[in-house]
Design a protein around this motif. Sequence first.
Motif, PDB file in Angstrom:
ATOM      1  N   HIS A 220      48.502  98.427  43.695  1.00  0.00           N
ATOM      2  CA  HIS A 220      47.344  99.322  43.777  1.00  0.00           C
ATOM      3  C   HIS A 220      46.402  98.881  44.892  1.00  0.00           C
ATOM      4  O   HIS A 220      46.498  97.756  45.367  1.00  0.00           O
ATOM      5  CB  HIS A 220      46.585  99.376  42.439  1.00  0.00           C
ATOM      6  N   ALA A 222      42.238  98.702  45.685  1.00  0.00           N
ATOM      7  CA  ALA A 222      40.942  98.772  44.998  1.00  0.00           C
ATOM      8  C   ALA A 222      39.835  98.997  46.015  1.00  0.00           C
ATOM      9  O   ALA A 222      39.785  98.351  47.060  1.00  0.00           O
ATOM     10  CB  ALA A 222      40.689  97.492  44.219  1.00  0.00           C
ATOM     11  N   SER A 256      36.443  97.093  36.390  1.00  0.00           N
ATOM     12  CA  SER A 256      37.312  98.041  37.091  1.00  0.00           C
ATOM     13  C   SER A 256      37.557  99.311  36.312  1.00  0.00           C
ATOM     14  O   SER A 256      37.505  99.335  35.076  1.00  0.00           O
ATOM     15  CB  SER A 256      38.674  97.386  37.356  1.00  0.00           C
ATOM     16  N   TYR A 258      40.670 102.594  36.835  1.00  0.00           N
ATOM     17  CA  TYR A 258      41.899 102.920  37.560  1.00  0.00           C
ATOM     18  C   TYR A 258      42.178 104.413  37.437  1.00  0.00           C
ATOM     19  O   TYR A 258      41.926 105.014  36.386  1.00  0.00           O
ATOM     20  CB  TYR A 258      43.105 102.175  36.963  1.00  0.00           C
ATOM     21  N   GLU A 268      42.072 101.705  42.285  1.00  0.00           N
ATOM     22  CA  GLU A 268      41.165 100.991  41.389  1.00  0.00           C
ATOM     23  C   GLU A 268      39.785 101.033  42.043  1.00  0.00           C
ATOM     24  O   GLU A 268      39.683 101.113  43.270  1.00  0.00           O
ATOM     25  CB  GLU A 268      41.632  99.530  41.237  1.00  0.00           C
TER      26      GLU A 268
END
Length: 319
Positions: A220, A222, A256, A258, A268
Amino acid sequence: MPPTTPGLHHVTAIAGDPTDNAAFYVETLGLRMVKRTVNHDDTGTYHFYFGDGEGTPGTNITFFPWTDAGRQGEFGAGQTRDTAYLIDPEAVDYWAERLADTGVDVSRSERFGDEVLSFSDPDGIGLELIGADAPSDATPWPDSPVPEEHQLRGFHAVTLAVADVEPTAEILTDVLGYDHEGTEGNRHRYRSEAGGPGSIVDLVETDAGRGRMAVGTVHHVAFEVPDVEAEEQLLEVFEERGLNPSGVIDRKYFTSIYVREPGGVLFEFATPAPGFTADEPLAELGSRLTLPEWLEDERDAIEAQLPAFEPPEPTPADE
Ligand code: ZN
């Protein structure tokens, strides 16, 4: 409107052998191992963070090393293809030579007027070093094997590969405050209006089918948001768009949320606080296995099932 993001917070990928992974990022790329913990969702797997001298948001690439055989991933649509770090334009020759000397296959090109070095890490994850005059919040690491003037200066960009640019572009522009800045070949560049470090997202269309997320692929990307309130506002927007986001999750070093964007890339959104000094002093970052308080009772069992790992041993450049 929810608050927009200034840029990238971290990038998380799946590595193979943990020792080889740490050796490459610390001994070759000269990043500091700023945290050695476990994947909170899979405590038999390490979670390593490599960044600048202080683990500043926007400088950290993180890994889940998967040691089971036959877990090689496959690149495809809905994945982050390349993660680009910023370097001083004067450092391009140094890096071309340093990477070649360590046996890394590097190609050199130009993109939007900047010099780009492209290569892969030992597990096949696409990396780039881009020599550009761009903002950086990075703090040099005095113990790095790379001299201060040549050290990586945090993220410059990520390149996301998607089947169709439009749906992902719409999330960037309509939700996250990015502007379309230009197109070069099949590369569409978007930049955060806030324009901080790591503020570029490039989208490229690919004919490859859906990739398979495993060793050698990015898990992912972020983006940074100021606080939990901003995350809650974003959650509402994603819910309104039917994107089924996660709730707010405590990741110990940041908080966080997502969401999988319509092109398939897992996004994220993470806060800068509390940061990596939440459980160890700056001087000792990454020197031991840290666990969040909710896993500390299980430390013996967790340590017993983690794979073998030899910490990196960088030779500081000034010695
Ligand atoms: Zn993450």
